[in-house]
Design a protein around this motif. Structure first.
Motif, mmCIF file in Angstrom:
data_model
loop_
_atom_site.group_PDB
_atom_site.id
_atom_site.type_symbol
_atom_site.label_atom_id
_atom_site.label_comp_id
_atom_site.label_asym_id
_atom_site.label_seq_id
_atom_site.Cartn_x
_atom_site.Cartn_y
_atom_site.Cartn_z
ATOM 1 N N ALA A 289 -3.618 5.028 2.816
ATOM 2 C CA ALA A 289 -2.400 4.249 2.556
ATOM 3 C C ALA A 289 -1.914 4.423 1.126
ATOM 4 O O ALA A 289 -0.700 4.457 0.874
ATOM 5 C CB ALA A 289 -2.661 2.767 2.844
ATOM 6 N N PHE B 287 4.270 3.655 2.184
ATOM 7 C CA PHE B 287 3.975 2.518 1.313
ATOM 8 C C PHE B 287 4.178 2.857 -0.168
ATOM 9 O O PHE B 287 4.653 2.039 -0.934
ATOM 10 C CB PHE B 287 2.532 2.055 1.531
ATOM 11 C CG PHE B 287 2.169 1.831 2.972
ATOM 12 C CD1 PHE B 287 2.895 0.932 3.749
ATOM 13 C CD2 PHE B 287 1.129 2.523 3.576
ATOM 14 C CE1 PHE B 287 2.575 0.715 5.083
ATOM 15 C CE2 PHE B 287 0.800 2.319 4.900
ATOM 16 C CZ PHE B 287 1.527 1.420 5.663
ATOM 17 N N MET C 251 -5.462 -1.965 -3.798
ATOM 18 C CA MET C 251 -4.866 -2.619 -2.627
ATOM 19 C C MET C 251 -3.841 -3.665 -3.074
ATOM 20 O O MET C 251 -2.699 -3.706 -2.557
ATOM 21 C CB MET C 251 -5.973 -3.290 -1.799
ATOM 22 C CG MET C 251 -5.469 -4.116 -0.624
ATOM 23 S SD MET C 251 -4.897 -3.111 0.761
ATOM 24 C CE MET C 251 -4.677 -4.383 2.020
ATOM 25 N N VAL D 184 0.203 -3.615 -2.432
ATOM 26 C CA VAL D 184 0.895 -4.732 -1.780
ATOM 27 C C VAL D 184 2.058 -5.196 -2.646
ATOM 28 O O VAL D 184 3.183 -5.403 -2.154
ATOM 29 C CB VAL D 184 -0.091 -5.893 -1.519
ATOM 30 C CG1 VAL D 184 0.675 -7.168 -1.148
ATOM 31 C CG2 VAL D 184 -1.071 -5.527 -0.418
ATOM 32 N N ILE E 142 4.926 -2.664 -2.432
ATOM 33 C CA ILE E 142 5.657 -2.716 -1.159
ATOM 34 C C ILE E 142 6.612 -3.902 -1.138
ATOM 35 O O ILE E 142 7.764 -3.785 -0.700
ATOM 36 C CB ILE E 142 4.681 -2.804 0.037
ATOM 37 C CG1 ILE E 142 3.838 -1.529 0.139
ATOM 38 C CG2 ILE E 142 5.437 -3.046 1.344
ATOM 39 C CD1 ILE E 142 2.665 -1.647 1.098
ATOM 40 N N TYR F 171 -3.603 -0.876 7.656
ATOM 41 C CA TYR F 171 -2.278 -0.327 7.981
ATOM 42 C C TYR F 171 -1.390 -1.368 8.650
ATOM 43 O O TYR F 171 -0.198 -1.472 8.353
ATOM 44 C CB TYR F 171 -2.418 0.919 8.858
ATOM 45 C CG TYR F 171 -2.248 2.205 8.071
ATOM 46 C CD1 TYR F 171 -1.080 2.942 8.135
ATOM 47 C CD2 TYR F 171 -3.265 2.653 7.230
ATOM 48 C CE1 TYR F 171 -0.916 4.108 7.399
ATOM 49 C CE2 TYR F 171 -3.117 3.825 6.484
ATOM 50 C CZ TYR F 171 -1.937 4.551 6.578
ATOM 51 O OH TYR F 171 -1.769 5.691 5.831
ATOM 52 N N LEU G 119 -0.213 -3.816 5.858
ATOM 53 C CA LEU G 119 0.754 -3.219 4.936
ATOM 54 C C LEU G 119 2.092 -2.980 5.624
ATOM 55 O O LEU G 119 3.159 -3.194 5.036
ATOM 56 C CB LEU G 119 0.205 -1.907 4.370
ATOM 57 C CG LEU G 119 -1.038 -2.019 3.470
ATOM 58 C CD1 LEU G 119 -1.525 -0.626 3.052
ATOM 59 C CD2 LEU G 119 -0.755 -2.863 2.233
#
Length: 557
Positions: free
Chosen positions: A64, A70, A114, A118, A121, A171, A174
């Motif tokens: 990812a 993303f 991570m 986030v 995004i 996935y 996200l």
């Protein structure tokens, strides 16, 4: 990349957890520190990514981090550090004494990456406050009132993030965060396509246009160029003959860039063809950035007004049921960007001229043409009484901050600036959708002739759709009778319809990628407000590709 079982004492879960707690105090910094600390606190400081049972979700996270769906800006997100630590641990480059600390560090970096992904995004990396400051500054520097209502999103619910990490639904989680998902996915697909394109060959400029039947070495270059962008068929011949296949390709390209669709390669088309692919890539990225301001999807039924595209689209069940051309605000009087709801329509509307337009437009017009009010069915009122007003009576207010003490109302009729219908979503900007008395402007390339309101092509098609939401049913004959009466008539909606005023210069529709001109320079402002590329101020260039006042009526809404 493999993960060793955590069986030896130096690699016990307890030992690694102790290093994680220490690392949270010394290694984690920045705006995500509190979130990362909370994630580990809620999970008892246990490692989240490095056990054999975590191999699959760790693999998904690494995937990812490198997935343009993303991470469309290819941000590093500590991917090099993750790769290096995995390599060192998998190849025995670290002593047993150092492995527990290394595993803890790897776990912390993965969690940090991570969280950063986030945040990207959901929020992106544009400083939207800086964008707002630059827009506001235009009023002082250029007398341009630029309005864009923006909704900034908070970091997502941390419990849902923790659950996604613990359950391994990387996935799925996200993907749930992607804004304007349908538009966003199409833009990401375009971005992949344009990033993978070969370098565009340069086409030699010439005073001679190229058309069907011509033969030139320039034709060969044009075919190569259009083949790269997908406008000219992949297996069509690359030669010097300007044939019908090339004409069709040129017309497709001209349509995509809002050029005059002629199938002839003139200087303007050549200029656009010679723009480097990086220009397209940057435009796509900036439009992806703009999705961060909006939800995952709009309502089941809504109207989208895409200002730089000069088009209105009506959606029902998330499918487009109508598309109509628009005239929008001039570059010195931009249409505000915001969302609201259409509450009623007015047939045979009157137009009360706003105070700012009286000062900026009406007074100068009356100076040149004293008979303008009578010629255009405009009546002046003081309170409820109609009065005769001359330019001399208005002159003291032209540069004054005091409001003009007269109300100017254009009565209904074919020459009314609002045409025969207006669609009202009452707002502080006095902006709405309406018909027009000057329909020729809808055929222009750059439809930027209004003072902020939005004129709609074939507005009674929109009336027909909205009549499905009124309290009383109307036949076409009844509507025609109302129009013929010349009397203002309000039709309320029992279900209000959302309207979203947007600014997207790149989009995909019917399998084609469209690139529209940045009419208000908002894309440029956004590009120069991205972290790592910030410019503290924005200055409108003296020379712009499009001008303001050509062919505009002296007084228009």
């Amino acid at each position: 990349m493999t993960l060793h079982p955590l069986q030896a004492e130096p690699l016990s879960i307890e030992n690694i957890s102790a290093h994680i707690q220490q690392g949270l105090k010394t290694r984690i910094k920045g705006q995500n520190k509190e979130i990362i600390q909370n994630i580990y606190q809620e999970t008892d400081y246990k490692p989240l990514w490095i056990g054999n049972q975590d191999r699959k979700k760790t693999s998904h996270l690494i995937q990812a981090l490198n997935d343009p769906l993303f991470n469309y800006k290819n941000k590093p997100l500590d991917q090099a550090s993750i790769k290096r630590l995995f390599y060192q641990l998998d190849n025995g480059e670290l002593s047993n004494r150092r492995q527990a600390a290394a595993y803890a560090r790897l776990d912390l970096i993965l969690t940090s990456s991570m969280v950063r992904l986030v945040r990207f995004i959901v929020q992106g990396d544009v400083d939207w406050n800086m964008v707002q400051e630059k827009l506001a500054a235009l009023e002082q520097s250029d007398d341009i009132k630029a309005v864009w209502e923006m909704s900034f999103k908070p970091f997502p619910d941390q419990d849902e993030l923790i659950a996604a990490i613990e359950d391994g639904n990387i996935y799925e989680y996200l993907t749930s965060l992607i804004p304007m998902e349908k538009r966003y996915r199409k833009l990401v697909k375009l971005l992949k396509k344009y990033r993978g394109m070969d370098k565009f060959p340069k086409i030699t400029y010439s005073n001679d246009d190229l058309k069907v039947g011509d033969s030139s070495s320039r034709v060969e270059t044009i075919k190569k160029r259009l083949q790269i962008s997908g406008d000219y068929p992949r297996y069509a011949p690359i030669d010097s003959n300007f044939d019908e296949t090339l004409k069709k390709a040129v017309m497709t390209y001209q349509k995509r860039y809002l050029l005059k669709v002629t199938g002839v390669v003139d200087k303007t088309t050549t200029y656009y063809l010679n723009q480097p692919v990086k220009t397209n890539i940057q435009a796509i990225i900036t439009n992806l950035d703009k999705t961060k301001l909006y939800p995952k999807q709009f309502e089941e039924e809504y109207i989208e007004v895409n200002v730089p595209d000069f088009n209105l689209r009506y959606y029902r069940d998330h499918e487009m049921v109508m598309k109509r051309a628009l005239v929008v605000g001039r570059i010195d009087r931009p249409t505000p960007l915001f969302s609201d709801r259409i509450r009623y329509m007015v047939l045979n509307p009157t137009w009360t001229i706003p105070d700012n337009l009286i000062k900026r437009d009406l007074i100068p017009v009356l100076r040149k043409n004293p008979g303008y009010l009578e010629e255009n069915n405009i009546h002046a009122f003081r309170g409820k009484n109609e009065v005769q007003v001359t330019q001399e009576m208005l002159r003291p207010y032209e540069k004054s901050e005091s409001p003009v003490p007269y109300r100017f109302v254009q009565f209904p009729g074919d020459n009314n600036a609002l045409g025969r219908v207006k669609f009202m979503f009452p707002n502080k900007y006095d902006v709405y959708l309406h018909d027009t008395d000057n329909k020729s402007l809808l055929s222009r390339r750059y439809k930027i002739y209004s003072s902020g309101c939005v004129r709609v092509e074939k507005p009674f098609d929109l009336v027909t759709l909205l009549l499905q939401h009124v309290r009383k049913s109307y036949t076409k004959n009844e509507i025609d009778k109302i129009i013929a009466s010349n009397e203002p008539t309000t039709i309320g909606l029992k279900q209000t319809i959302p309207v979203h005023m947007l600014y997207f210069t790149v989009y995909e529709e019917d399998g084609l990628a469209y690139f529209k001109h940045d009419i208000y320079l908002y894309d440029k402002i956004i590009e120069e407000s991205v972290r790592g590329n910030k410019k503290s101020t924005f200055k409108i260039p003296k020379k712009r590709m499009i001008t303001v006042k050509e062919n505009a009526k002296p007084l228009s809404n």
